[in-house]
Design a protein around this motif. Structure first.
Motif, PDB file in Angstrom:
ATOM      1  N   SER A   1       0.848  -1.190   0.000  1.00 16.21           N
ATOM      2  CA  SER A   1       0.000   0.000   0.000  1.00 16.21           C
ATOM      3  C   SER A   1       0.886   1.244   0.000  1.00 16.21           C
ATOM      4  CB  SER A   1      -0.922  -0.001   1.223  1.00 16.21           C
ATOM      5  OG  SER A   1      -1.763  -1.145   1.212  1.00 16.21           O
ATOM      6  N   SER A   2       0.352   2.349  -0.504  1.00 18.43           N
ATOM      7  CA  SER A   2       1.171   3.551  -0.644  1.00 18.43           C
ATOM      8  C   SER A   2       0.331   4.791  -0.408  1.00 18.43           C
ATOM      9  CB  SER A   2       1.817   3.612  -2.028  1.00 18.43           C
ATOM     10  OG  SER A   2       0.814   3.688  -3.037  1.00 18.43           O
ATOM     11  N   TYR A   3       1.046   5.887  -0.150  1.00 22.88           N
ATOM     12  CA  TYR A   3       0.424   7.198   0.040  1.00 22.88           C
ATOM     13  C   TYR A   3       1.222   8.222  -0.752  1.00 22.88           C
ATOM     14  CZ  TYR A   3      -0.487  11.747   2.174  1.00 22.88           C
ATOM     15  OH  TYR A   3      -0.754  13.067   2.369  1.00 22.88           O
ATOM     16  N   HIS A   4       0.516   9.111  -1.452  1.00 22.05           N
ATOM     17  CA  HIS A   4       1.142  10.173  -2.238  1.00 22.05           C
ATOM     18  C   HIS A   4       0.529  11.510  -1.837  1.00 22.05           C
ATOM     19  CE1 HIS A   4       3.425   7.959  -5.439  1.00 22.05           C
ATOM     20  NE2 HIS A   4       2.682   6.975  -4.957  1.00 22.05           N
ATOM     21  N   PHE A   5       1.419  12.489  -1.667  1.00 22.20           N
ATOM     22  CA  PHE A   5       0.977  13.864  -1.447  1.00 22.20           C
ATOM     23  C   PHE A   5       1.408  14.687  -2.646  1.00 22.20           C
ATOM     24  CE2 PHE A   5       1.953  18.215  -0.055  1.00 22.20           C
ATOM     25  CZ  PHE A   5       0.689  18.612   0.385  1.00 22.20           C
TER      26      PHE A   5
ATOM     27  N   ASP B   1       5.905  10.466  -2.124  1.00 21.92           N
ATOM     28  CA  ASP B   1       5.244   9.271  -1.605  1.00 21.92           C
ATOM     29  C   ASP B   1       5.790   8.916  -0.227  1.00 21.92           C
ATOM     30  OD1 ASP B   1       7.707   8.112  -2.014  1.00 21.92           O
ATOM     31  OD2 ASP B   1       7.080   6.829  -3.661  1.00 21.92           O
ATOM     32  N   ASN B   2       5.228   7.881   0.362  1.00 22.72           N
ATOM     33  CA  ASN B   2       5.598   7.502   1.728  1.00 22.72           C
ATOM     34  C   ASN B   2       7.001   6.922   1.826  1.00 22.72           C
ATOM     35  OD1 ASN B   2       4.102   5.340   0.257  1.00 22.72           O
ATOM     36  ND2 ASN B   2       4.831   4.106   1.961  1.00 22.72           N
ATOM     37  N   ALA B   3       7.619   6.537   0.700  1.00 25.63           N
ATOM     38  CA  ALA B   3       8.988   6.025   0.705  1.00 25.63           C
ATOM     39  C   ALA B   3      10.022   7.130   0.559  1.00 25.63           C
ATOM     40  CB  ALA B   3       9.175   5.001  -0.410  1.00 25.63           C
ATOM     41  N   GLY B   4       9.574   8.366   0.377  1.00 23.55           N
ATOM     42  CA  GLY B   4      10.494   9.474   0.238  1.00 23.55           C
ATOM     43  C   GLY B   4      10.895   9.785  -1.185  1.00 23.55           C
ATOM     44  N   SER B   5      10.305   9.131  -2.167  1.00 27.38           N
ATOM     45  CA  SER B   5      10.614   9.410  -3.568  1.00 27.38           C
ATOM     46  C   SER B   5       9.858  10.658  -4.032  1.00 27.38           C
ATOM     47  CB  SER B   5      10.254   8.214  -4.449  1.00 27.38           C
ATOM     48  OG  SER B   5      10.985   7.067  -4.066  1.00 27.38           O
ATOM     49  N   LEU B   6      10.547  11.504  -4.764  1.00 30.24           N
ATOM     50  CA  LEU B   6       9.982  12.773  -5.220  1.00 30.24           C
ATOM     51  C   LEU B   6       9.973  12.833  -6.737  1.00 30.24           C
ATOM     52  CD1 LEU B   6       9.004  15.716  -4.687  1.00 30.24           C
ATOM     53  CD2 LEU B   6      11.424  16.384  -4.717  1.00 30.24           C
ATOM     54  N   ASN B   7       8.847  13.266  -7.274  1.00 35.05           N
ATOM     55  CA  ASN B   7       8.711  13.511  -8.707  1.00 35.05           C
ATOM     56  C   ASN B   7       8.206  14.935  -8.869  1.00 35.05           C
ATOM     57  OD1 ASN B   7       8.289  13.494 -11.444  1.00 35.05           O
ATOM     58  ND2 ASN B   7       7.177  11.544 -11.479  1.00 35.05           N
ATOM     59  N   ALA B   8       9.033  15.802  -9.424  1.00 34.95           N
ATOM     60  CA  ALA B   8       8.693  17.223  -9.500  1.00 34.95           C
ATOM     61  C   ALA B   8       8.953  17.753 -10.901  1.00 34.95           C
ATOM     62  CB  ALA B   8       9.508  18.023  -8.484  1.00 34.95           C
ATOM     63  N   GLN B   9       8.179  18.765 -11.284  1.00 31.42           N
ATOM     64  CA  GLN B   9       8.395  19.444 -12.551  1.00 31.42           C
ATOM     65  C   GLN B   9       8.024  20.909 -12.431  1.00 31.42           C
ATOM     66  OE1 GLN B   9       5.383  18.753 -15.779  1.00 31.42           O
ATOM     67  NE2 GLN B   9       4.792  16.999 -14.504  1.00 31.42           N
ATOM     68  N   ALA B  10       8.737  21.714 -13.204  1.00 34.84           N
ATOM     69  CA  ALA B  10       8.513  23.159 -13.222  1.00 34.84           C
ATOM     70  C   ALA B  10       8.464  23.618 -14.669  1.00 34.84           C
ATOM     71  CB  ALA B  10       9.617  23.882 -12.467  1.00 34.84           C
TER      72      ALA B  10
ATOM     73  N   PHE C   1      12.382  16.452 -12.550  1.00 34.86           N
ATOM     74  CA  PHE C   1      13.335  15.785 -11.659  1.00 34.86           C
ATOM     75  C   PHE C   1      12.641  14.608 -10.976  1.00 34.86           C
ATOM     76  CE2 PHE C   1      14.309  20.267 -11.871  1.00 34.86           C
ATOM     77  CZ  PHE C   1      15.661  20.294 -12.173  1.00 34.86           C
ATOM     78  N   GLN C   2      13.374  13.535 -10.791  1.00 32.70           N
ATOM     79  CA  GLN C   2      12.851  12.367 -10.097  1.00 32.70           C
ATOM     80  C   GLN C   2      13.937  11.792  -9.200  1.00 32.70           C
ATOM     81  OE1 GLN C   2      11.321   9.301 -12.627  1.00 32.70           O
ATOM     82  NE2 GLN C   2      10.479   8.089 -10.958  1.00 32.70           N
ATOM     83  N   THR C   3      13.641  11.688  -7.906  1.00 34.04           N
ATOM     84  CA  THR C   3      14.592  11.141  -6.945  1.00 34.04           C
ATOM     85  C   THR C   3      14.023   9.868  -6.328  1.00 34.04           C
ATOM     86  OG1 THR C   3      13.702  12.385  -5.056  1.00 34.04           O
ATOM     87  CG2 THR C   3      15.385  13.467  -6.404  1.00 34.04           C
ATOM     88  N   HIS C   4      14.913   9.104  -5.716  1.00 35.61           N
ATOM     89  CA  HIS C   4      14.513   7.854  -5.083  1.00 35.61           C
ATOM     90  C   HIS C   4      15.072   7.817  -3.672  1.00 35.61           C
ATOM     91  CE1 HIS C   4      13.236   3.717  -4.726  1.00 35.61           C
ATOM     92  NE2 HIS C   4      14.467   3.334  -4.414  1.00 35.61           N
ATOM     93  N   HIS C   5      14.186   7.669  -2.688  1.00 37.23           N
ATOM     94  CA  HIS C   5      14.579   7.577  -1.280  1.00 37.23           C
ATOM     95  C   HIS C   5      15.445   8.770  -0.868  1.00 37.23           C
ATOM     96  CE1 HIS C   5      13.069   3.509  -0.260  1.00 37.23           C
ATOM     97  NE2 HIS C   5      13.182   3.325  -1.551  1.00 37.23           N
TER      98      HIS C   5
END
Length: 297
Positions: free
Chosen positions: A73-77, A101-110, A124-128
């Motif tokens: 299961s997962s959560y995204h803000f 998300d709840n794992a700390g991965s970030l997906n951002a765009q500007a 940009f996309q990061t993992h943990h």
């Protein structure tokens, strides 16, 4: 000496008549198959709850909770900022979007508007929290009847690797769009280029799109049967892997029940379906980030 204008075709040259037709902008290369893609459901297992909250005319937030009995299961803000600069009927700049998300991965765009016809976007996309997975920057020119894009992806000077992608689309008639994509990649003294040609024809109730190149072909067909039913067909062929795939999707809108059903079946006999139910608006006593706050006594 004869009159040169006497031999000109009625109504002027082909280019003059074409410019008078006021051809529309063809849009982005990545959106060529968009009409068909929106018919197919996003495959998932379990239940997904999405809560949207508009905090102001510029800021919107959403919470996405996915509960699964098989996978994790997962959560995204998600947070979105929309500026005041208008570019067309439905685009506003600057645009900032972030998804955590709840794992700390970030997906951002500007995205920002550099000039009247020039816009830029960074993804940009990061993992943990720390590791960068992908990042890319593109610049797009949107003219009256054409679109050109240049994208720089994952540049690494130390390892001498880079991905360079350029797109171009041109409206030939109000219904026909032609263009192409050129992808150049270099990594560890290994480089190559792939050229793909594309075409799209839009009728009143259907859209046909074709991408064909050295790596294979991708064709899609979208049909709007009526206000409630939409159909989509996709065909993909990969010459390197010697594989082909076929998928059929349908979209059923039930406005009286405020529900949408999407289903799909592909050439590997994988059948899937998603039922979406739009709930009434949330009560007005939500906090500034969309969470409930206790009512004052």
């Amino acid at each position: 000496m004869g009159n040169v204008l006497a031999v000109s075709p009625p109504g002027g040259s082909w280019w003059t008549r074409r410019r008078r037709a006021a051809l529309p902008n063809p849009g982005s290369f990545d959106e060529l198959h968009r009409s068909c893609k929106e018919v197919f459901p996003q495959q998932m297992e379990g239940m997904k709850l999405i809560i949207n909250k508009t905090l102001s005319s510029h800021l919107q937030v959403s919470h996405q909770i996915h509960m699964s009995t098989i996978g994790l299961s997962s959560y995204h803000f998600n947070a979105k900022y929309i500026g005041d600069a208008l570019a067309g009927a439905s685009e506003t700049f600057p645009l900032l979007i972030g998804d955590l998300d709840n794992a700390g991965s970030l997906n951002a765009q500007a995205a920002c508007l550099l000039a009247e016809c020039i816009r830029s976007k960074a993804v940009f996309q990061t993992h943990h929290h720390s590791k960068f997975l992908t990042w890319q920057v593109d610049v797009e020119y949107r003219g009256d009847d054409c679109t050109g894009t240049l994208t720089l992806g994952n540049p690494d000077i130390l390892n001498e690797s880079v991905i360079l992608v350029t797109h171009f689309l041109q409206s030939i008639t109000p219904r026909l769009v032609l263009g192409g994509e050129l992808v150049y990649h270099q990594r560890m003294a290994e480089e190559g280029a792939i050229l793909t040609l594309a075409g799209k024809y839009s009728a009143q109730d259907w859209v046909a799109t074709l991408n064909i190149g050295y790596g294979g072909a991708h064709a899609s067909y979208y049909h709007r049967a009526n206000e409630q039913i939409r159909l989509g067909v996709e065909f993909e062929a990969n010459t390197r892997l010697q594989e082909t795939s076929f998928a059929f999707g349908y979209h059923l809108d039930v406005p009286k029940a405020n529900m949408v059903f999407k289903g799909t079946v592909d050439s590997s006999w994988c059948v899937g379906g998603v039922l979406e139910k739009r709930l009434p608006p949330l009560p007005p006593h939500l906090g500034p980030w969309g969470f409930y706050e206790p009512l004052e006594k």
